[in-house]
Design an enzyme around this catalytic site. Structure first.
Site, PDB file in Angstrom:
ATOM      1  N   HIS A 125       0.812  -1.209   0.000  1.00  0.00           N
ATOM      2  CA  HIS A 125       0.000   0.000   0.000  1.00  0.00           C
ATOM      3  C   HIS A 125       0.850   1.264   0.000  1.00  0.00           C
ATOM      4  O   HIS A 125       0.381   2.327  -0.440  1.00  0.00           O
ATOM      5  CB  HIS A 125      -0.960  -0.009   1.189  1.00  0.00           C
ATOM      6  CG  HIS A 125      -2.131  -0.905   0.982  1.00  0.00           C
ATOM      7  ND1 HIS A 125      -3.447  -0.479   1.088  1.00  0.00           N
ATOM      8  CD2 HIS A 125      -2.201  -2.223   0.662  1.00  0.00           C
ATOM      9  CE1 HIS A 125      -4.258  -1.485   0.840  1.00  0.00           C
ATOM     10  NE2 HIS A 125      -3.524  -2.565   0.592  1.00  0.00           N
ATOM     11  N   HIS A 246      -0.678 -13.061  -1.070  1.00  0.00           N
ATOM     12  CA  HIS A 246      -1.927 -13.367  -0.372  1.00  0.00           C
ATOM     13  C   HIS A 246      -1.935 -14.777   0.211  1.00  0.00           C
ATOM     14  O   HIS A 246      -2.904 -15.170   0.860  1.00  0.00           O
ATOM     15  CB  HIS A 246      -3.118 -13.201  -1.314  1.00  0.00           C
ATOM     16  CG  HIS A 246      -3.460 -11.778  -1.588  1.00  0.00           C
ATOM     17  ND1 HIS A 246      -4.426 -11.386  -2.509  1.00  0.00           N
ATOM     18  CD2 HIS A 246      -2.971 -10.624  -1.062  1.00  0.00           C
ATOM     19  CE1 HIS A 246      -4.495 -10.062  -2.539  1.00  0.00           C
ATOM     20  NE2 HIS A 246      -3.625  -9.583  -1.666  1.00  0.00           N
TER      21      HIS A 246
END
Length: 329
Positions: A125, A246
């Protein structure tokens, strides 16, 4: 960063002392700066002049005098020896000479496998705002100003974890948020059994937030995802391998505390599986399976974990260097 213990020459604006190994005399040279070096085993080529320095000072200043020529030869020889006698300093290396292990250890002290996924998400991010065309965003620590944005929900917890590490590290040597987050993400991967990823240091922090709307949304299809990553300078292959992050966390791809290639194996299961009644992963994860190019890489990484690790290491390095501004010597 302040550099310490860098060897340097201390100069005098008026004069230097000249000496030789066989003579104990010192001559004050006026109107002419002389760099002198005394080396064991090197004999002065003008011993007779050394015993008469005081009387010959005026003669020395005459351009055509024999003693002047003698001193010039000695001065030149002495100056020529300096590069061999002084420690060699590489200023480019000195600019990044602070201890990387201090940052690594600081990150390890606050990390755990349960916290690893959140810290790794910080990396994505912070760096994921990079835009090649606009030359904005990237790995610059601006995430500390952006935690209130909806797409960054929950990241304040991970920042608080790294804040503890930063406080300890800063007492020893200053570290930027960008460097700390990049290193902590790599340590999170390794802690969960993933590849060891060396991280270059020296990033500068931004003092403002990055532009909004630069992170890919969770509802994008494969075509839009590929466009988004291409705008950040990443290929389809790099996008797929980075998505493999992930595999850790609470998204349901295998053991949440183990970094492996389970992510790709689960993506190949049809129809989309569920875990405890909840869908596994994000819509963007499954969108990859609907694109032939993406699906080809999913199959490769599902079959070869070693290749996944190697390619992830390369893509992660590129990610944490994207848009970074670097310290200079």
């Amino acid at each position: 960063m302040e550099l310490t213990n860098i060897p340097h020459l201390a100069s005098s604006s008026n004069f230097f002392f000249s000496s030789c190994s066989r003579c104990s005399c010192r001559g004050r040279r006026t109107e002419k700066a002389v760099i002198a070096v005394s080396v064991a085993g090197i004999r002065c080529g003008a011993d007779s002049a050394c015993s008469e320095i005081t009387e010959q000072q005026n003669l020395d200043s005459l351009p055509g005098s024999k003693n002047s020529r003698c001193y010039r030869r000695r001065d030149f020889a002495a100056a020529a020896l300096i590069p061999f006698l002084l420690p060699r300093v590489d200023m480019a290396s000195a600019a990044e000479s602070y201890d990387a292990s201090i940052i690594q250890n600081g990150a390890r002290n606050v990390l755990s496998k349960v916290k690893a996924a959140g810290v790794l998400r910080l990396v994505f991010h912070d760096a994921g705002t990079f835009d090649v065309a606009e030359k904005s965003g990237g790995m610059n620590g601006s995430i500390i100003y952006e935690v209130d944005r909806p797409e960054n929900a929950g990241l304040s917890k991970s920042l608080k974890i790294l804040q503890k590490a930063k406080e300890g590290i800063d007492q020893i040597q200053k570290v930027s948020w960008a460097d700390l987050i990049a290193v902590a993400g790599a340590e999170a991967v390794a802690l969960c059994g993933g590849p060891e990823i060396p991280v270059r240091l020296g990033r500068l922090d931004s003092s403002i937030a990055d532009p909004v709307g630069k992170l890919p949304e969770e509802t994008l299809d494969a075509v839009a995802l590929k466009t988004s990553f291409r705008n950040k300078g990443f290929s389809t292959q790099e996008m797929v391998v980075l998505s493999g992050a992930h595999t850790i966390g609470g998204k349901g791809f295998g053991n949440p505390n183990v970094f492996d290639n389970s992510y790709f194996k689960v993506l190949l299961e049809k129809p989309r599986p569920t875990s405890s009644g909840m869908p596994i992963g994000l819509p963007t994860d499954w969108a990859l399976t609907e694109d032939d190019e993406c699906l080809r890489w999913i199959n490769i990484y599902a079959e070869d974990q070693a290749k996944f690790f190697a390619d992830f290491q390369d893509a992660y390095t590129k990610l944490v260097n994207s848009g970074a501004s670097w310290r200079t010597a």
